[in-house]
Design a protein around this motif. Sequence first.
Motif, PDB file in Angstrom:
ATOM      1  N   LEU A  93      -5.908   4.412   0.470  1.00  0.00           N
ATOM      2  CA  LEU A  93      -4.816   3.444   0.534  1.00  0.00           C
ATOM      3  C   LEU A  93      -3.888   3.633  -0.652  1.00  0.00           C
ATOM      4  O   LEU A  93      -4.314   3.527  -1.807  1.00  0.00           O
ATOM      5  N   SER A  94      -2.636   3.917  -0.368  1.00  0.00           N
ATOM      6  CA  SER A  94      -1.628   4.034  -1.413  1.00  0.00           C
ATOM      7  C   SER A  94      -0.755   2.791  -1.418  1.00  0.00           C
ATOM      8  O   SER A  94      -0.179   2.424  -0.391  1.00  0.00           O
ATOM      9  N   LEU A  95      -0.668   2.154  -2.570  1.00  0.00           N
ATOM     10  CA  LEU A  95       0.208   0.995  -2.750  1.00  0.00           C
ATOM     11  C   LEU A  95       1.371   1.364  -3.658  1.00  0.00           C
ATOM     12  O   LEU A  95       1.886   0.533  -4.391  1.00  0.00           O
ATOM     13  N   ARG A  96       1.807   2.611  -3.581  1.00  0.00           N
ATOM     14  CA  ARG A  96       2.854   3.099  -4.465  1.00  0.00           C
ATOM     15  C   ARG A  96       4.246   2.978  -3.858  1.00  0.00           C
ATOM     16  O   ARG A  96       5.220   3.379  -4.467  1.00  0.00           O
ATOM     17  N   ARG A  97       4.370   2.457  -2.678  1.00  0.00           N
ATOM     18  CA  ARG A  97       5.669   2.292  -2.037  1.00  0.00           C
ATOM     19  C   ARG A  97       5.851   0.833  -1.637  1.00  0.00           C
ATOM     20  O   ARG A  97       4.948   0.017  -1.760  1.00  0.00           O
ATOM     21  N   ALA A  98       7.037   0.542  -1.105  1.00  0.00           N
ATOM     22  CA  ALA A  98       7.288  -0.836  -0.662  1.00  0.00           C
ATOM     23  C   ALA A  98       6.308  -1.235   0.431  1.00  0.00           C
ATOM     24  O   ALA A  98       5.853  -2.381   0.500  1.00  0.00           O
ATOM     25  N   ASP A  99       5.962  -0.283   1.313  1.00  0.00           N
ATOM     26  CA  ASP A  99       4.992  -0.536   2.372  1.00  0.00           C
ATOM     27  C   ASP A  99       3.743   0.303   2.119  1.00  0.00           C
ATOM     28  O   ASP A  99       3.846   1.489   1.769  1.00  0.00           O
TER      29      ASP A  99
END
Length: 234
Positions: A93-99
């Motif tokens: 899970l990447s939380l590095r973008r707006a979504d």
Amino acid sequence: MTDESWAGWYRDRGGSEAVVLTTDGQQLRIRIRGVDFEGGSFDGLAPVPGATPESGMFALADGALTDCVLEWDLPLPVRVEGTVRQATLGCLLSLRRADPDLYLTLHLDGAVYESARAESDFAAALAAIQRALPDGVQLQTCIACAFSDYFPATGRGLSGSLACFRGAKDAYRDAEGEGAVLGLWDRRTGFVQEIWSCEEFEVRPAKGAGTGHRGTFPLEPLEPLELLEPLESA
């Protein structure tokens, strides 16, 4: 529900470290760099009351972890020709973008079944894996259960907004359509994680009564909508 713990990794611009995610199927908990976080969704992990991370230790958006990557594995039950077996689900899970960007891989009997590389939520990613599985093999998680549904007229969110109706099984078995689920909404047991599984699991019907508002599993694609926190009093 009994807690489960899943080993994994946390990474951000400050480095990476081994972590353990703990959940009871509803609330998620994780300790990173000595700070405890919790939340009902993987993109809603916020410092617990009283925790005061040092300035700059974490990137937070609206109080929740962001600009980071979580990776973990968990045992996942599947039904193979009606017999329950244990597979392993890898989650990135990447939380590095707006979504959020989510990627799931299911390991079963030496084979690997994958979601798309950038799914928007766990429901869509698990549905993609179910479509890839051979005939006679079915996920045994809350998203595939006969007693789970989403609140009509809202989006799903990344995780944790799936309502469980195990306390109103007979009524939900007759539910079909938005109105039926709205009429049962106050009888829900609570909210659960899509990747959770409990001993009361039953296979979701393929059509007709018992498919509630969200329909069958695998789910039909949903237009992405911004989701509020789980609606405890809706």
